[in-house]
Design a protein around this motif. Structure first.
Motif, PDB file in Angstrom:
ATOM      1  N   SER A 190       0.835  -1.205   0.000  1.00  0.00           N
ATOM      2  CA  SER A 190       0.000   0.000   0.000  1.00  0.00           C
ATOM      3  C   SER A 190       0.867   1.252   0.000  1.00  0.00           C
ATOM      4  CB  SER A 190      -0.926   0.006   1.223  1.00  0.00           C
ATOM      5  OG  SER A 190      -0.177   0.042   2.428  1.00  0.00           O
ATOM      6  N   THR A 191       2.090   1.115  -0.511  1.00  0.00           N
ATOM      7  CA  THR A 191       3.063   2.214  -0.486  1.00  0.00           C
ATOM      8  C   THR A 191       2.516   3.484  -1.114  1.00  0.00           C
ATOM      9  OG1 THR A 191       4.983   0.742  -0.478  1.00  0.00           O
ATOM     10  CG2 THR A 191       5.326   2.975  -1.293  1.00  0.00           C
ATOM     11  N   CYS A 192       1.979   3.366  -2.307  1.00  0.00           N
ATOM     12  CA  CYS A 192       1.508   4.567  -3.002  1.00  0.00           C
ATOM     13  C   CYS A 192       0.398   5.256  -2.210  1.00  0.00           C
ATOM     14  CB  CYS A 192       1.018   4.208  -4.406  1.00  0.00           C
ATOM     15  SG  CYS A 192       0.630   5.658  -5.420  1.00  0.00           S
ATOM     16  N   ASP A 193      -0.563   4.491  -1.717  1.00  0.00           N
ATOM     17  CA  ASP A 193      -1.663   5.068  -0.943  1.00  0.00           C
ATOM     18  C   ASP A 193      -1.139   5.777   0.307  1.00  0.00           C
ATOM     19  OD1 ASP A 193      -3.535   4.158  -2.738  1.00  0.00           O
ATOM     20  OD2 ASP A 193      -3.935   2.295  -1.617  1.00  0.00           O
ATOM     21  N   GLU A 194      -0.170   5.166   0.972  1.00  0.00           N
ATOM     22  CA  GLU A 194       0.377   5.770   2.184  1.00  0.00           C
ATOM     23  C   GLU A 194       1.115   7.073   1.870  1.00  0.00           C
ATOM     24  OE1 GLU A 194       2.372   3.200   5.010  1.00  0.00           O
ATOM     25  OE2 GLU A 194       1.423   1.432   4.117  1.00  0.00           O
ATOM     26  N   MET A 195       1.894   7.087   0.776  1.00  0.00           N
ATOM     27  CA  MET A 195       2.619   8.300   0.401  1.00  0.00           C
ATOM     28  C   MET A 195       1.657   9.425   0.010  1.00  0.00           C
ATOM     29  SD  MET A 195       5.988   6.992  -1.694  1.00  0.00           S
ATOM     30  CE  MET A 195       7.314   6.129  -0.855  1.00  0.00           C
ATOM     31  N   ARG A 204       0.931  13.204   1.706  1.00  0.00           N
ATOM     32  CA  ARG A 204       0.847  14.457   0.938  1.00  0.00           C
ATOM     33  C   ARG A 204      -0.463  15.173   1.224  1.00  0.00           C
ATOM     34  NH1 ARG A 204      -1.898  15.621  -3.604  1.00  0.00           N
ATOM     35  NH2 ARG A 204      -1.211  17.492  -4.773  1.00  0.00           N
ATOM     36  N   THR A 205      -1.580  14.429   1.247  1.00  0.00           N
ATOM     37  CA  THR A 205      -2.894  15.028   1.499  1.00  0.00           C
ATOM     38  C   THR A 205      -2.945  15.688   2.869  1.00  0.00           C
ATOM     39  OG1 THR A 205      -3.990  13.399   0.077  1.00  0.00           O
ATOM     40  CG2 THR A 205      -5.354  14.551   1.694  1.00  0.00           C
ATOM     41  N   MET A 206      -2.361  15.019   3.855  1.00  0.00           N
ATOM     42  CA  MET A 206      -2.337  15.577   5.206  1.00  0.00           C
ATOM     43  C   MET A 206      -1.513  16.860   5.236  1.00  0.00           C
ATOM     44  SD  MET A 206      -1.252  13.749   8.804  1.00  0.00           S
ATOM     45  CE  MET A 206       0.384  13.304   8.190  1.00  0.00           C
ATOM     46  N   VAL A 214      12.332   4.725  -3.993  1.00  0.00           N
ATOM     47  CA  VAL A 214      11.290   5.717  -4.251  1.00  0.00           C
ATOM     48  C   VAL A 214      11.024   6.452  -2.950  1.00  0.00           C
ATOM     49  CG1 VAL A 214       8.943   6.158  -5.042  1.00  0.00           C
ATOM     50  CG2 VAL A 214      10.266   4.284  -6.059  1.00  0.00           C
ATOM     51  N   LEU A 215      11.275   7.743  -2.968  1.00  0.00           N
ATOM     52  CA  LEU A 215      11.127   8.580  -1.774  1.00  0.00           C
ATOM     53  C   LEU A 215       9.893   9.461  -1.894  1.00  0.00           C
ATOM     54  CD1 LEU A 215      12.196  10.090   0.829  1.00  0.00           C
ATOM     55  CD2 LEU A 215      13.444  11.577  -0.780  1.00  0.00           C
ATOM     56  N   ASN A 216       9.102   9.507  -0.850  1.00  0.00           N
ATOM     57  CA  ASN A 216       7.982  10.442  -0.808  1.00  0.00           C
ATOM     58  C   ASN A 216       8.551  11.857  -0.697  1.00  0.00           C
ATOM     59  OD1 ASN A 216       5.575  11.780  -0.536  1.00  0.00           O
ATOM     60  ND2 ASN A 216       4.907  10.713   1.311  1.00  0.00           N
ATOM     61  N   ALA A 217       8.109  12.754  -1.566  1.00  0.00           N
ATOM     62  CA  ALA A 217       8.612  14.125  -1.532  1.00  0.00           C
ATOM     63  C   ALA A 217       8.193  14.847  -0.256  1.00  0.00           C
ATOM     64  CB  ALA A 217       8.118  14.894  -2.755  1.00  0.00           C
ATOM     65  N   LEU A 247       6.151  17.250   7.559  1.00  0.00           N
ATOM     66  CA  LEU A 247       5.228  17.651   6.478  1.00  0.00           C
ATOM     67  C   LEU A 247       5.866  18.640   5.505  1.00  0.00           C
ATOM     68  CD1 LEU A 247       1.849  18.011   8.435  1.00  0.00           C
ATOM     69  CD2 LEU A 247       2.795  16.004   7.270  1.00  0.00           C
ATOM     70  N   ASN A 248       7.197  18.744   5.573  1.00  0.00           N
ATOM     71  CA  ASN A 248       7.913  19.596   4.632  1.00  0.00           C
ATOM     72  C   ASN A 248       8.280  18.814   3.373  1.00  0.00           C
ATOM     73  OD1 ASN A 248       7.922  21.834   6.356  1.00  0.00           O
ATOM     74  ND2 ASN A 248       9.784  21.122   7.392  1.00  0.00           N
ATOM     75  N   LYS A 249       8.499  19.556   2.291  1.00  0.00           N
ATOM     76  CA  LYS A 249       8.931  18.942   1.049  1.00  0.00           C
ATOM     77  C   LYS A 249      10.436  18.668   1.095  1.00  0.00           C
ATOM     78  CE  LYS A 249       5.236  18.762  -1.666  1.00  0.00           C
ATOM     79  NZ  LYS A 249       4.754  17.501  -2.259  1.00  0.00           N
ATOM     80  N   PHE A 250      10.825  17.552   0.524  1.00  0.00           N
ATOM     81  CA  PHE A 250      12.238  17.186   0.457  1.00  0.00           C
ATOM     82  C   PHE A 250      12.973  18.126  -0.491  1.00  0.00           C
ATOM     83  CE2 PHE A 250      15.587  14.655  -1.715  1.00  0.00           C
ATOM     84  CZ  PHE A 250      16.403  14.406  -0.626  1.00  0.00           C
ATOM     85  N   GLN A 251      14.131  18.581  -0.065  1.00  0.00           N
ATOM     86  CA  GLN A 251      14.962  19.470  -0.868  1.00  0.00           C
ATOM     87  C   GLN A 251      16.369  18.904  -0.950  1.00  0.00           C
ATOM     88  OE1 GLN A 251      13.758  22.186  -2.371  1.00  0.00           O
ATOM     89  NE2 GLN A 251      11.733  22.153  -1.397  1.00  0.00           N
ATOM     90  N   GLN A 252      16.977  19.017  -2.143  1.00  0.00           N
ATOM     91  CA  GLN A 252      18.372  18.613  -2.267  1.00  0.00           C
ATOM     92  C   GLN A 252      19.032  19.410  -3.381  1.00  0.00           C
ATOM     93  OE1 GLN A 252      18.869  14.448  -3.280  1.00  0.00           O
ATOM     94  NE2 GLN A 252      18.040  14.692  -5.308  1.00  0.00           N
ATOM     95  N   ASN A 253      20.344  19.549  -3.296  1.00  0.00           N
ATOM     96  CA  ASN A 253      21.112  20.249  -4.318  1.00  0.00           C
ATOM     97  C   ASN A 253      22.302  19.389  -4.735  1.00  0.00           C
ATOM     98  OD1 ASN A 253      23.114  20.596  -2.272  1.00  0.00           O
ATOM     99  ND2 ASN A 253      22.085  22.459  -1.568  1.00  0.00           N
ATOM    100  N   LYS A 254      23.174  19.942  -5.553  1.00  0.00           N
ATOM    101  CA  LYS A 254      24.321  19.179  -6.045  1.00  0.00           C
ATOM    102  C   LYS A 254      25.225  18.722  -4.902  1.00  0.00           C
ATOM    103  CE  LYS A 254      24.547  21.168 -10.693  1.00  0.00           C
ATOM    104  NZ  LYS A 254      25.377  21.913 -11.669  1.00  0.00           N
ATOM    105  N   ASN A 255      25.369  19.575  -3.916  1.00  0.00           N
ATOM    106  CA  ASN A 255      26.206  19.190  -2.766  1.00  0.00           C
ATOM    107  C   ASN A 255      25.604  18.007  -2.020  1.00  0.00           C
ATOM    108  OD1 ASN A 255      28.078  21.214  -3.269  1.00  0.00           O
ATOM    109  ND2 ASN A 255      27.041  22.699  -1.955  1.00  0.00           N
TER     110      ASN A 255
END
Length: 245
Positions: A49-54, A58-60, A127-130, A136-144
């Motif tokens: 149920s990975t997709c439903d949980e992710m 997001r909905t929350m 596969v990472l949930n954003a 409840l923050n969005k995942f952020q990443q850069n080149k470093n």
């Protein structure tokens, strides 16, 4: 050798619920994961149920904190590949992937990892949930951050006796011969010295030839042949190490 990257075609990002579901279905393919044996998750109650949980996370987040944005990122896709020459088991590959991503993403991240065994080179799909389910923050990443991920992957991989070589985000495998650098350097220096000696011998032989000293000339000729044979053997060793045969 291990290589970790984000697929170039998609830049490793997912921008819809439909694409997230399709990606999860692909990475969890039972034929590629030995009937889900090599699939696990962090902060996932049931891998099926990975997709439903992710999406629920997001909905929350949208309800409590974030507003849906245009071209929003629903998830991220990472691939960690290994060479057949590493002779690793699927269990080891899966363990390396879990350790790598847990250290990189932290304990609150929501992701699944699936080890594919359908090709000669074993590889992990992550596969990472954003959306982080804790903050409840969005995942952020850069080149470093990506470089840090590679360093983590390298370090953990070395615990299993092998290392990564740089590649351009492709599944390319080659043996790391960095341990032979000193050997090759010493051999190259020896070759240079042999060449210098050989040049001196040529000058001596020329002088002796002009003076018609046949006995000494014969001795020097034999010595020069031995020198040439030695250099040929050194060249063979250098070639052997460089090609990794």
């Amino acid at each position: 050798m291990t290589v970790i990257y984000m697929p170039k075609q998609s830049n490793g990002t997912v921008h819809s619920a439909k694409d997230l579901n399709q990606l999860i279905d692909y990475v969890m393919n039972s034929e590629k994961t030995n009937d889900f044996e090599y699939v696990s998750g962090q902060n996932i109650l049931d891998i099926h149920s990975t997709c439903d949980e992710m999406l629920a996370t997001r909905t929350m987040a949208n309800a409590l904190k974030n507003k849906p944005q245009k071209n929003e990122r629903f998830g991220y896709h990472f691939v960690q590949s290994f060479s057949p020459d590493d002779h690793l088991t699927p269990e080891q590959v899966h363990e390396i992937g879990c350790k790598t991503m847990k250290e990189y993403l932290g304990s609150s991240a929501e992701f699944i990892i699936a080890t594919h065994t359908d090709k000669p080179h074993l590889h992990n799909h992550i596969v990472l949930n954003a959306t982080d389910p804790l903050t409840l923050n969005k995942f952020q990443q850069n080149k470093n951050d990506l470089e840090r991920l590679k360093e983590i992957s390298d370090r953990i991989s070395k615990e299993y006796g092998f290392a990564r070589r740089a590649c351009c985000n492709k599944e390319i495998f080659s043996i790391d011969f960095s341990e032979y650098k000193n050997i090759i350097s010493e051999i190259s220096a020896t070759k240079s010295e042999l060449k210098r000696i050989g040049n001196n011998i040529n000058q001596i032989a020329k002088h002796l030839n002009e003076n018609k000293n046949n006995q000494t000339k014969e001795w020097m000729s034999d010595y020069q042949k031995q020198l040439e044979n030695l250099e040929e053997k050194i060249q063979e060793v250098v070639l052997f190490i460089s090609e990794g045969e």
